[in-house]
Design a protein around this motif. Structure first.
Motif, PDB file in Angstrom:
ATOM      1  N   GLY A 145       0.834  -1.186   0.000  1.00  0.00           N
ATOM      2  CA  GLY A 145       0.000   0.000   0.000  1.00  0.00           C
ATOM      3  C   GLY A 145       0.875   1.245   0.000  1.00  0.00           C
ATOM      4  O   GLY A 145       1.927   1.269   0.640  1.00  0.00           O
ATOM      5  N   ILE A 146       0.468   2.267  -0.716  1.00  0.00           N
ATOM      6  CA  ILE A 146       1.195   3.535  -0.725  1.00  0.00           C
ATOM      7  C   ILE A 146       0.259   4.613  -0.200  1.00  0.00           C
ATOM      8  O   ILE A 146      -0.816   4.854  -0.756  1.00  0.00           O
ATOM      9  CB  ILE A 146       1.706   3.893  -2.128  1.00  0.00           C
ATOM     10  N   ASN A 147       0.668   5.219   0.907  1.00  0.00           N
ATOM     11  CA  ASN A 147      -0.114   6.248   1.575  1.00  0.00           C
ATOM     12  C   ASN A 147       0.322   7.618   1.055  1.00  0.00           C
ATOM     13  O   ASN A 147       1.511   7.948   1.089  1.00  0.00           O
ATOM     14  CB  ASN A 147       0.107   6.140   3.092  1.00  0.00           C
ATOM     15  N   LEU A 148      -0.630   8.395   0.563  1.00  0.00           N
ATOM     16  CA  LEU A 148      -0.327   9.671  -0.081  1.00  0.00           C
ATOM     17  C   LEU A 148      -0.916  10.833   0.713  1.00  0.00           C
ATOM     18  O   LEU A 148      -1.983  10.710   1.320  1.00  0.00           O
ATOM     19  CB  LEU A 148      -0.895   9.689  -1.496  1.00  0.00           C
ATOM     20  N   VAL A 149      -0.211  11.968   0.667  1.00  0.00           N
ATOM     21  CA  VAL A 149      -0.641  13.141   1.422  1.00  0.00           C
ATOM     22  C   VAL A 149      -0.221  14.395   0.668  1.00  0.00           C
ATOM     23  O   VAL A 149       0.674  14.338  -0.185  1.00  0.00           O
ATOM     24  CB  VAL A 149      -0.012  13.107   2.839  1.00  0.00           C
ATOM     25  N   SER A 150      -0.841  15.509   0.982  1.00  0.00           N
ATOM     26  CA  SER A 150      -0.438  16.776   0.392  1.00  0.00           C
ATOM     27  C   SER A 150       0.897  17.222   0.976  1.00  0.00           C
ATOM     28  O   SER A 150       1.179  17.004   2.156  1.00  0.00           O
ATOM     29  CB  SER A 150      -1.506  17.839   0.660  1.00  0.00           C
ATOM     30  N   THR A 151       1.736  17.844   0.179  1.00  0.00           N
ATOM     31  CA  THR A 151       3.079  18.243   0.595  1.00  0.00           C
ATOM     32  C   THR A 151       3.030  19.243   1.751  1.00  0.00           C
ATOM     33  O   THR A 151       2.305  20.242   1.698  1.00  0.00           O
ATOM     34  CB  THR A 151       3.840  18.883  -0.576  1.00  0.00           C
ATOM     35  N   ASN A 152       3.806  18.947   2.789  1.00  0.00           N
ATOM     36  CA  ASN A 152       3.983  19.873   3.908  1.00  0.00           C
ATOM     37  C   ASN A 152       5.186  20.761   3.594  1.00  0.00           C
ATOM     38  O   ASN A 152       6.327  20.313   3.633  1.00  0.00           O
ATOM     39  CB  ASN A 152       4.216  19.096   5.212  1.00  0.00           C
ATOM     40  N   ARG A 153       4.925  22.012   3.271  1.00  0.00           N
ATOM     41  CA  ARG A 153       5.998  22.936   2.897  1.00  0.00           C
ATOM     42  C   ARG A 153       6.540  23.739   4.065  1.00  0.00           C
ATOM     43  O   ARG A 153       7.335  24.653   3.880  1.00  0.00           O
ATOM     44  CB  ARG A 153       5.502  23.856   1.779  1.00  0.00           C
ATOM     45  N   GLY A 154       6.119  23.383   5.263  1.00  0.00           N
ATOM     46  CA  GLY A 154       6.668  24.034   6.436  1.00  0.00           C
ATOM     47  C   GLY A 154       5.751  25.085   7.017  1.00  0.00           C
ATOM     48  O   GLY A 154       4.841  25.598   6.353  1.00  0.00           O
ATOM     49  N   ALA A 155       6.004  25.430   8.293  1.00  0.00           N
ATOM     50  CA  ALA A 155       5.126  26.343   9.011  1.00  0.00           C
ATOM     51  C   ALA A 155       5.112  27.733   8.399  1.00  0.00           C
ATOM     52  O   ALA A 155       4.134  28.475   8.523  1.00  0.00           O
ATOM     53  CB  ALA A 155       5.557  26.413  10.477  1.00  0.00           C
ATOM     54  N   GLY A 156       6.198  28.146   7.742  1.00  0.00           N
ATOM     55  CA  GLY A 156       6.259  29.488   7.194  1.00  0.00           C
ATOM     56  C   GLY A 156       5.657  29.644   5.821  1.00  0.00           C
ATOM     57  O   GLY A 156       5.551  30.768   5.311  1.00  0.00           O
TER      58      GLY A 156
END
Length: 379
Positions: A145-156
Motif C-alpha cells: 500500500g502507498i499512503n499519499l498526502v499533500s506536501t507539507n511545505r513548512g510552518a512558514g
C-alpha cells in the motif's frame, strides 16, 4: 520477543527515538537488497494455513495483520518488512514534492503508557524519487500500500489553494499508482496545521474524489480519516463519499493532540508536541471503526483498523468491530519485530476457539451485536 524486551529494548531506549527509527530503516534497507535474506526470513515468518487469509479490494492478503504507514516513510525497506510476517505493508505518507517535515525533536517515547508521541510532519523523499526506488527494487512478497498526502511545505509557507492541494494528491497518484497494490489517501495528518482539517469541508473532498474518478484508477483506494466526533459526522462523511466510484474503503488515523488519562506526567508531556500513537489511541479509533461499519455500505466498503494493536487480542477486537485488515506500528517499538508472527499464531487460535473457519467470518460480529461483552485487552 523475550530477547528484545530484556536486552535490545533497554539499550535502544537509551538513544534518541528518531535516531533509532533511522537505524531500523537503514538496517531494513540493507536487508531488503538481499533477495535470499528476504526469502529466507519470509519462509520462517509467513503464517501457516488459510484461516487468516482474506481478500479485500480484489487483493489476497495471507493475514489481515499489516504494517501501518509512518514507519517506512519513503519506501526504503518494504521487501524486508514484508518478510517479517505481515500480510501487507503500507509505506508513506508520500507527497508530490519532497518534504523535510517538522524540526526535531519530533519523536518521543511514553513507556508508562506504551505509546509514542509523533510530530514528524510528513518527511519523505517525494513521489518521483519513491517511484524510482520502487521501480528498481524487488517487489515485496505481500500487497504494497502507498499512503499519499499533500506536501507539507513548512510552518512558514503560505496556505495552499484548494486547487493546489488537490493537484498535489493527483500528481502523487499518477506517479505512484503503477507501483502500488492499493492506495491510501491521508486526509487528516494531525501534525500539519494547513492540512489537518482541509477535507472537513465536503466540497473539497467531493472535488478531490471527482478528480480521482476522472483519472480512472486501476487500484483499490482507501481514505484515511481522523476519528469522528459523533455519528452525525460519520453519516455526513459517508454521504459525501457515496458518489465516488473509486473508493474501496476507509482507514482510521490518529486523533490530534493527547488524550486524557495518560500516566506520563503532564509536565513532561508539555515538552512533547504531536499526537499520541499506541495504547492510548485505541479507544477513539475503535469507536470510529464501529460507527463506520454500522453505517457504511458493507457490500461496497472495507475498513482498515489501527491504534493500540500490541497483541492478537487487540487485533481480534478490531476485526470483530468491523476491520477487514488491521495495522500496527508502535508495537514494533515496544515488542520488536517478532510481535508480528506471535500475533498471527495467536489470532489463528482465537478464531478457531470461537468456531470461525475463516477470519472474514469474524468481521463486524461485535459491531452489530451490542449485547456481547467487549473483548478484554491483553497487555
Amino acid at each position: 520477543m523475550g530477547l528484545y524486551r530484556s536486552v535490545l529494548r533497554p539499550l535502544l531506549f537509551r538513544a534518541d527515538a528518531e535516531r533509532v527509527h533511522g537505524w531500523a530503516i537503514r538496517a531494513g534497507e540493507l536487508a531488503a537488497s538481499s533477495h535470499w535474506l528476504c526469502s529466507t526470513v519470509a519462509a520462517r515468518q509467513a503464517p501457516a494455513g488459510e484461516r487468516l487469509a482474506v481478500t479485500v479490494g480484489g487483493l489476497r492478503f495471507r493475514t489481515p495483520i499489516g504494517l501501518a504507514a509512518g514507519f517506512d516513510k519513503s519506501a526504503r525497506a518494504a521487501p524486508f518488512l514484508a518478510a517479517l510476517g505481515f500480510g501487507h505493508v503500507e509505506v508513506g505518507s508520500i507527497s508530490a514534492e519532497a518534504s523535510a517535515g517538522n524540526p526535531p525533536p519530533r519523536l518521543f517515547r511514553l513507556p508508562l503508557d506504551r505509546a509514542i508521541v509523533v510530530n514528524y510532519g510528513l518527511p519523505n523523499d517525494g513521489a518521483e524519487r519513491v517511484a524510482q526506488r520502487l521501480a528498481a527494487a524487488q517487489r515485496p512478497s505481500v500487497p504494497l500500500g502507498i499512503n499519499l498526502v499533500s506536501t507539507n511545505r513548512g510552518a512558514g509557507a503560505a496556505p495552499a489553494s484548494d486547487d493546489a492541494v488537490i493537484a498535489d494528491y493527483l500528481q502523487s497518484v499518477q506517479c505512484l499508482q503503477a507501483h502500488a497494490d492499493y492506495l491510501c489517501l491521508n486526509l487528516s495528518c494531525p501534525n500539519t496545521p494547513d492540512g489537518r482539517n482541509f477535507f472537513h469541508e465536503p466540497r473539497r473532498l467531493q472535488a478531490l474524489l471527482e478528480s480521482l474518478d476522472r483519472l480512472g484508477l486501476a487500484k483499490p483506494l482507501f481514505l484515511k480519516v481522523a476519528p469522528f466526533a459523533g455519528a452525525g459526522d460519520v453519516e455526513a462523511f459517508l454521504a459525501c463519499v457515496e458518489p465516488a466510484r473509486c473508493v474501496s474503503g476507509f482507514s482510521v488515523n490518529l486523533p490530534s493532540g493527547k488524550p486524557g488519562g495518560l500516566v506520563t506526567p503532564a509536565a513532561r508531556l508539555e515538552r512533547m508536541p504531536g499526537a499520541v500513537s499506541g495504547r492510548p489511541a485505541a479507544d477513539r479509533a475503535d469507536r470510529t471503526l464501529v460507527e463506520l461499519y454500522r453505517r457504511m455500505d458493507r457490500a461496497r466498503y472495507r475498513l482498515i483498523g489501527s491504534g493500540g494493536v500490541f497483541s492478537a487480542e487487540d487485533a481480534y477486537r478490531k476485526i470483530r468491530l468491523g476491520a477487514s485488515l488491521v495495522q500496527l506500528l508502535t508495537a514494533l517499538v515496544y515488542e520488536g519485530p517478532a510481535v508480528v508472527s506471535c500475533i498471527n499464531r495467536r489470532l489463528a487460535g482465537l478464531l478457531e476457539a470461537d468456531g470461525f473457519g475463516h477470519v472474514g467470518e469474524a468481521v463486524g460480529v461485535d459491531a452489530l451485536n451490542t449485547r456481547r461483552a467487549p473483548i478484554v485487552r491483553s497487555d
